[in-house]
Design a protein around this motif. Structure first.
Motif, PDB file in Angstrom:
ATOM      1  N   ALA A  93       0.816  -1.212   0.000  1.00 54.23           N
ATOM      2  CA  ALA A  93       0.000   0.000   0.000  1.00 54.23           C
ATOM      3  C   ALA A  93       0.853   1.266   0.000  1.00 54.23           C
ATOM      4  N   ASP A  94       1.990   1.231   0.684  1.00 50.42           N
ATOM      5  CA  ASP A  94       2.821   2.432   0.772  1.00 50.42           C
ATOM      6  C   ASP A  94       3.559   2.727  -0.544  1.00 50.42           C
ATOM      7  N   GLN A  95       3.433   1.839  -1.505  1.00 51.87           N
ATOM      8  CA  GLN A  95       4.076   2.065  -2.792  1.00 51.87           C
ATOM      9  C   GLN A  95       3.077   2.511  -3.862  1.00 51.87           C
ATOM     10  N   SER A  96       1.868   2.916  -3.454  1.00 53.86           N
ATOM     11  CA  SER A  96       0.870   3.335  -4.427  1.00 53.86           C
ATOM     12  C   SER A  96       1.331   4.614  -5.130  1.00 53.86           C
ATOM     13  N   ALA A  97       0.918   4.749  -6.362  1.00 57.18           N
ATOM     14  CA  ALA A  97       1.333   5.890  -7.171  1.00 57.18           C
ATOM     15  C   ALA A  97       0.613   7.157  -6.729  1.00 57.18           C
ATOM     16  N   ASP A  98       1.306   8.263  -6.765  1.00 54.22           N
ATOM     17  CA  ASP A  98       0.709   9.558  -6.492  1.00 54.22           C
ATOM     18  C   ASP A  98       0.194  10.084  -7.829  1.00 54.22           C
ATOM     19  N   VAL A  99      -1.111   9.984  -8.008  1.00 56.30           N
ATOM     20  CA  VAL A  99      -1.723  10.327  -9.290  1.00 56.30           C
ATOM     21  C   VAL A  99      -1.465  11.786  -9.657  1.00 56.30           C
ATOM     22  N   ARG A 100      -1.625  12.665  -8.712  1.00 53.59           N
ATOM     23  CA  ARG A 100      -1.424  14.091  -9.004  1.00 53.59           C
ATOM     24  C   ARG A 100       0.009  14.371  -9.467  1.00 53.59           C
ATOM     25  N   ARG A 101       0.968  13.779  -8.789  1.00 51.50           N
ATOM     26  CA  ARG A 101       2.369  13.982  -9.178  1.00 51.50           C
ATOM     27  C   ARG A 101       2.636  13.421 -10.567  1.00 51.50           C
ATOM     28  N   ALA A 102       2.063  12.259 -10.855  1.00 52.84           N
ATOM     29  CA  ALA A 102       2.242  11.648 -12.172  1.00 52.84           C
ATOM     30  C   ALA A 102       1.679  12.552 -13.264  1.00 52.84           C
ATOM     31  N   ILE A 103       0.524  13.133 -13.013  1.00 49.57           N
ATOM     32  CA  ILE A 103      -0.079  14.034 -14.002  1.00 49.57           C
ATOM     33  C   ILE A 103       0.776  15.284 -14.165  1.00 49.57           C
ATOM     34  N   GLU A 104       1.173  15.876 -13.049  1.00 50.95           N
ATOM     35  CA  GLU A 104       1.940  17.122 -13.100  1.00 50.95           C
ATOM     36  C   GLU A 104       3.288  16.967 -13.783  1.00 50.95           C
ATOM     37  N   THR A 105       3.923  15.820 -13.636  1.00 48.07           N
ATOM     38  CA  THR A 105       5.257  15.626 -14.226  1.00 48.07           C
ATOM     39  C   THR A 105       5.221  14.967 -15.597  1.00 48.07           C
ATOM     40  N   SER A 106       4.044  14.602 -16.049  1.00 49.96           N
ATOM     41  CA  SER A 106       3.920  13.923 -17.337  1.00 49.96           C
ATOM     42  C   SER A 106       4.282  14.849 -18.495  1.00 49.96           C
ATOM     43  N   THR A 107       4.928  14.297 -19.493  1.00 52.27           N
ATOM     44  CA  THR A 107       5.208  15.049 -20.724  1.00 52.27           C
ATOM     45  C   THR A 107       4.264  14.630 -21.845  1.00 52.27           C
ATOM     46  N   ALA A 108       3.322  13.741 -21.525  1.00 52.21           N
ATOM     47  CA  ALA A 108       2.394  13.233 -22.535  1.00 52.21           C
ATOM     48  C   ALA A 108       1.199  14.168 -22.747  1.00 52.21           C
ATOM     49  N   TYR A 109       0.995  15.124 -21.836  1.00 57.71           N
ATOM     50  CA  TYR A 109      -0.184  15.977 -21.901  1.00 57.71           C
ATOM     51  C   TYR A 109       0.190  17.451 -21.928  1.00 57.71           C
ATOM     52  N   THR A 110      -0.690  18.241 -22.538  1.00 52.90           N
ATOM     53  CA  THR A 110      -0.508  19.692 -22.525  1.00 52.90           C
ATOM     54  C   THR A 110      -0.921  20.205 -21.145  1.00 52.90           C
ATOM     55  N   THR A 112      -3.227  22.333 -20.464  1.00 51.61           N
ATOM     56  CA  THR A 112      -4.695  22.329 -20.399  1.00 51.61           C
ATOM     57  C   THR A 112      -5.208  20.930 -20.081  1.00 51.61           C
ATOM     58  N   GLN A 113      -4.646  19.924 -20.737  1.00 50.80           N
ATOM     59  CA  GLN A 113      -5.052  18.551 -20.477  1.00 50.80           C
ATOM     60  C   GLN A 113      -4.716  18.142 -19.041  1.00 50.80           C
ATOM     61  N   LYS A 114      -3.557  18.563 -18.554  1.00 52.68           N
ATOM     62  CA  LYS A 114      -3.181  18.257 -17.173  1.00 52.68           C
ATOM     63  C   LYS A 114      -4.189  18.871 -16.204  1.00 52.68           C
ATOM     64  N   GLN A 115      -4.599  20.107 -16.460  1.00 47.60           N
ATOM     65  CA  GLN A 115      -5.561  20.776 -15.591  1.00 47.60           C
ATOM     66  C   GLN A 115      -6.887  20.013 -15.587  1.00 47.60           C
ATOM     67  N   MET A 116      -7.321  19.545 -16.758  1.00 44.76           N
ATOM     68  CA  MET A 116      -8.563  18.780 -16.855  1.00 44.76           C
ATOM     69  C   MET A 116      -8.453  17.469 -16.062  1.00 44.76           C
ATOM     70  N   LEU A 118      -6.450  16.856 -13.500  1.00 41.64           N
ATOM     71  CA  LEU A 118      -6.419  17.179 -12.066  1.00 41.64           C
ATOM     72  C   LEU A 118      -7.818  17.519 -11.549  1.00 41.64           C
ATOM     73  N   GLU A 119      -8.617  18.200 -12.347  1.00 39.43           N
ATOM     74  CA  GLU A 119      -9.996  18.505 -11.950  1.00 39.43           C
ATOM     75  C   GLU A 119     -10.816  17.220 -11.840  1.00 39.43           C
ATOM     76  N   THR A 120     -10.561  16.259 -12.713  1.00 39.60           N
ATOM     77  CA  THR A 120     -11.242  14.971 -12.642  1.00 39.60           C
ATOM     78  C   THR A 120     -10.854  14.229 -11.366  1.00 39.60           C
ATOM     79  N   VAL A 121      -9.579  14.254 -11.024  1.00 40.55           N
ATOM     80  CA  VAL A 121      -9.115  13.624  -9.783  1.00 40.55           C
ATOM     81  C   VAL A 121      -9.778  14.297  -8.583  1.00 40.55           C
ATOM     82  N   ASP A 122      -9.883  15.637  -8.614  1.00 35.51           N
ATOM     83  CA  ASP A 122     -10.552  16.356  -7.523  1.00 35.51           C
ATOM     84  C   ASP A 122     -11.999  15.889  -7.380  1.00 35.51           C
ATOM     85  N   ALA A 123     -12.701  15.747  -8.492  1.00 32.49           N
ATOM     86  CA  ALA A 123     -14.098  15.311  -8.464  1.00 32.49           C
ATOM     87  C   ALA A 123     -14.216  13.896  -7.904  1.00 32.49           C
ATOM     88  N   LEU A 124     -13.319  13.005  -8.308  1.00 29.78           N
ATOM     89  CA  LEU A 124     -13.333  11.634  -7.787  1.00 29.78           C
ATOM     90  C   LEU A 124     -13.035  11.608  -6.294  1.00 29.78           C
TER      91      LEU A 124
END
Length: 139
Positions: A93-110, A112-116, A118-124
């Protein structure tokens, strides 16, 4: 006719499911490439058929521990980590991925896409928090 075949083949290849040990297969491929070995060299070093190694990508069952151990040892991957990546033992359990960090450091998304995302993660997170509160139902 050929066009239909190509489209069907492209669809099939794009939709092949990832196997239980897919994360381990990705790690094996990364380490193999880093060492400069081709797939045949790796198979020879671990004394396993190439198909056994390739099956890690799409196999529906966790591989045998002896296979994971052989690959981990040859590629200098910690056996405990290899077993978790291969689906042999549960991920800690202590090795679970930090979704927000993964999104913020990703180079796969613009940005704007990162913001979208992160907003989805907030809603979940809000839905999950509401479901944990007694007497509250989230939709």
């Amino acid at each position: 006719m050929l066009e239909t075949y190509v489209r069907a083949t492209n669809w099939y290849v794009a939709h092949i499911s990832r196997g239980v040990a897919y994360p381990f297969w990705v790690r094996v491929e990364d380490e193999r490439a880093a060492k400069g070995w081709n797939k045949a060299e790796l198979a020879e070093r671990v004394r396993l058929p190439r198909s056994t190694i390739d099956n890690l990508k799409t196999g529906s069952r966790a591989p045998q521990p002896r296979i994971v151990n052989a690959l981990a040892d040859a590629l200098d991957i910690d056996r405990s980590e290899a077993h978790q990546l291969a689906g042999i033992v549960p991920t800690k359990a202590d090795q679970s991925a930090d979704v927000r960090r993964a999104i913020e450091t990703s180079t796969a998304y613009t940005e704007t896409q990162k913001q979208m995302l992160l907003e989805t993660v907030d809603a979940l997170d809000a839905i999950n928090a509401a479901q944990r509160r007694p007497g509250t139902e989230a939709s």
